[in-house]
Design an enzyme around this catalytic site. Structure first.
Site, PDB file in Angstrom:
ATOM      1  N   SER A   1       5.191 -22.358  41.316  1.00 18.72           N
ATOM      2  CA  SER A   1       6.272 -22.048  42.240  1.00 18.72           C
ATOM      3  C   SER A   1       6.856 -23.361  42.754  1.00 18.72           C
ATOM      4  O   SER A   1       6.115 -24.212  43.257  1.00 18.72           O
ATOM      5  CB  SER A   1       5.697 -21.204  43.389  1.00 18.72           C
ATOM      6  OG  SER A   1       6.670 -20.982  44.371  1.00 18.72           O
TER       7      SER A   1
ATOM      8  N   LEU B   1      11.566 -20.426  41.014  1.00 19.18           N
ATOM      9  CA  LEU B   1      12.390 -21.267  41.869  1.00 19.18           C
ATOM     10  C   LEU B   1      12.573 -20.574  43.208  1.00 19.18           C
ATOM     11  O   LEU B   1      13.035 -19.428  43.257  1.00 19.18           O
ATOM     12  CB  LEU B   1      13.774 -21.475  41.241  1.00 19.18           C
ATOM     13  CG  LEU B   1      13.808 -21.960  39.794  1.00 19.18           C
ATOM     14  CD1 LEU B   1      15.252 -21.956  39.278  1.00 19.18           C
ATOM     15  CD2 LEU B   1      13.220 -23.362  39.722  1.00 19.18           C
TER      16      LEU B   1
ATOM     17  N   ASN C   1      12.175 -14.828  49.344  1.00 20.86           N
ATOM     18  CA  ASN C   1      11.431 -14.576  50.587  1.00 20.86           C
ATOM     19  C   ASN C   1      12.277 -13.844  51.627  1.00 20.86           C
ATOM     20  O   ASN C   1      12.350 -14.251  52.796  1.00 20.86           O
ATOM     21  CB  ASN C   1      10.856 -15.880  51.167  1.00 20.86           C
ATOM     22  CG  ASN C   1       9.673 -16.388  50.362  1.00 20.86           C
ATOM     23  OD1 ASN C   1       9.797 -17.375  49.645  1.00 20.86           O
ATOM     24  ND2 ASN C   1       8.543 -15.701  50.418  1.00 20.86           N
TER      25      ASN C   1
ATOM     26  N   ASP D   1       7.089  -8.589  47.023  1.00 19.13           N
ATOM     27  CA  ASP D   1       5.965  -9.363  47.555  1.00 19.13           C
ATOM     28  C   ASP D   1       5.751  -8.883  48.997  1.00 19.13           C
ATOM     29  O   ASP D   1       4.957  -7.956  49.243  1.00 19.13           O
ATOM     30  CB  ASP D   1       6.337 -10.863  47.459  1.00 19.13           C
ATOM     31  CG  ASP D   1       5.348 -11.800  48.114  1.00 19.13           C
ATOM     32  OD1 ASP D   1       4.392 -11.327  48.739  1.00 19.13           O
ATOM     33  OD2 ASP D   1       5.506 -13.039  48.021  1.00 19.13           O
TER      34      ASP D   1
HETATM   35  O1  SMG Z   1       0.353 -20.856  45.990  1.00 16.85           O
HETATM   36  O2  SMG Z   1       1.670 -21.960  44.658  1.00 16.85           O
HETATM   37  C1  SMG Z   1       1.471 -21.232  45.619  1.00 16.85           C
HETATM   38  C2  SMG Z   1       2.679 -20.764  46.400  1.00 16.85           C
HETATM   39  C3  SMG Z   1       3.370 -19.652  45.732  1.00 16.85           C
HETATM   40  O3  SMG Z   1       5.652 -19.333  46.260  1.00 16.85           O
HETATM   41  C4  SMG Z   1       4.503 -19.105  46.568  1.00 16.85           C
HETATM   42  N1  SMG Z   1       4.176 -18.387  47.653  1.00 16.85           N
HETATM   43  O4  SMG Z   1       6.482 -15.893  48.689  1.00 16.85           O
HETATM   44  O5  SMG Z   1       5.290 -16.006  46.951  1.00 16.85           O
HETATM   45  C5  SMG Z   1       5.656 -16.488  48.015  1.00 16.85           C
HETATM   46  C6  SMG Z   1       5.144 -17.809  48.531  1.00 16.85           C
HETATM   47  C7  SMG Z   1       4.546 -17.644  49.891  1.00 16.85           C
HETATM   48  C8  SMG Z   1       3.941 -18.849  50.472  1.00 16.85           C
HETATM   49  S1  SMG Z   1       5.076 -19.899  51.179  1.00 16.85           S
HETATM   50  C9  SMG Z   1       4.163 -20.982  52.161  1.00 16.85           C
HETATM   51 MG    MG Z   2       7.001 -14.422  47.214  1.00 18.92          MG
END
Ligand code: SMG
Ligand code: MG
Length: 386
Positions: A150, A177, A205, A253
């Protein structure tokens, strides 16, 4: 409710938890991680250590310093754990079945991340007492899992591309991304131009509204694997309406907090993919149920990430071995996050896979010197012995 995993554990395994230690740990990130809701430069979380006779169990809470991704936050999690959750588990006596943890804290509404950390730590102790790995107990069918990465929002598409090229060179099999209003279509288009064959997804998000449908229709032309959580964190209806207008699967999510939510989302057409995070749904057993209901309905799932230390990473890798997990997850190697992890580092193989831990319980422990160096607040809740 579907039955919990049918574990290969001797029926008589039972542990008596004598005390549970909470410690806050802080580890600098190798680079800031920016999402639509904020930027992290450090991983700061609550770790739980369960002492149960001969064995020790570990759990990691995925809450953050501030309640931005979800309602929970570190100080709130410590409060709910010390005041309600841990005393409820300790008062219930020996643990002969890990499902007892969720049963004993069910009266507390919400606080899923705190509950999940507690269940994980007790389950780890229980599995170590029976010399069984989490992966085999939960029903994992793979010993290596494909990994994605990510990528946080950067100030320019070129900066993002440079970071992505580094990850692709290491073997990661899917790139996600992060996007936010104003840093979305142009950046994703530019990345797609440069990397026409890379499996790409985006994660908003929950930063957009139904009025942004034209943006998602434009993204729909870019051949993305999925669009993660474009709309409200607690919404299903708007996602269903948006999904009906897109070919690209929507992945939920934040909106999926239980197996019940997963069924509702699938049946409404609010998503075609689910990101599973044990912390977000209140524990590993509920995460397994999300996996099961999605699998029964033919919906692919993958395991998300919360920038976990090696403790939470081990759990995510075990879950990623489940048969219904059919897409690379967000669990990346330790070096993608930390110069020095709390545990022995998790490493990516050049083929873009990581090994599922095979030792008893979660299969890893914090290294004592590293744990001591990263810990900031420690408190212990003990079993009341009459
Ligand atoms: O663990 O590499 C990781 C993060 C993956 O993008 C990621 N997580 O919404 O999926 C999501 C986010 C939430 C955490 S943001 C601090
Ligand atoms: Mg997410």
């Amino acid at each position: 409710m579907p039955a919990p995993p049918s574990p290969a554990v001797p029926a008589m395994t039972s542990v008596v938890v004598s005390s549970i230690e909470l410690r806050e740990v802080g580890l600098p990130l190798v680079r800031p991680f920016r999402t639509s809701f904020g930027e992290d430069v450090e991983k700061r979380c609550v770790l739980l250590r369960v002492d149960a006779g001969e064995v020790v169990g570990w759990g990691e809470c995925v809450a953050d310093v501030e309640p931005r991704y979800a309602e929970e936050w570190n100080d709130g999690a410590r409060g709910s754990l010390t005041r309600f959750l841990i005393p409820s588990v300790l008062a219930g006596g020996p643990i002969s079945d890990p499902a007892q943890v969720a049963d004993r804290v069910r009266w507390v509404r919400g606080h899923r991340m705190a509950k999940a950390a507690l269940e994980m730590a007790v389950l780890d102790a229980w599995l170590r007492a029976s010399q069984t790995s989490l992966a085999s107990w939960v029903g994992a069918v793979r010993d290596r899992v494909p990994c994605g990465v990510s990528v946080g929002i950067a100030s320019t598409a070129e900066a993002m591309l440079e970071e992505i090229r580094g990850y692709l060179a290491k073997g990661y099999r899917r790139v996600k991304l992060k996007i936010e209003p104003g840093r979305d279509l142009d950046v994703v288009r530019r990345v797609r131009e440069e990397l026409p064959d890379t499996p790409l997804s985006v994660d908003a998000n929950a930063a957009y509204t139904p009025a942004d449908a034209p943006l998602f229709q434009a993204l729909d032309e870019l051949g993305l694997v999925m669009i993660e959580q474009p709309l409200g964190h607690d919404d299903l209806m708007d996602h269903a309406r948006l999904q009906a207008r897109l070919r690209t699967p929507i992945c939920l999510d934040e909106s999926i907090r239980s197996a019940h939510d997963a069924v509702a989302a699938i049946e409404m057409g609010a998503c075609r993919v689910i990101n599973i995070k044990p912390g977000r749904v209140g524990g590993l057993l509920e995460a397994k149920r999300v996996h099961d209901v999605a699998r029964e309905r033919g919906v692919p799932v993958w395991i998300g990430g919360m920038l976990e230390t090696g403790i939470g990473r081990a759990t995510n890798l075990a879950m990623a071995g489940l048969p219904g997990v059919s897409m690379p997850g967000d669990t990346s190697a330790s070096e993608r996050y930390f110069r020095e992890d709390l545990t022995e580092p998790f490493e990516l193989d050049p083929d873009g896979t990581m090994a599922v831990p095979t030792g008893p319980g979660i299969g890893v422990e914090p290294r004592p010197e590293r744990l001591a160096a990263c810990s900031t607040r420690i408190e212990t809740v003990r079993r009341h012995v009459p």
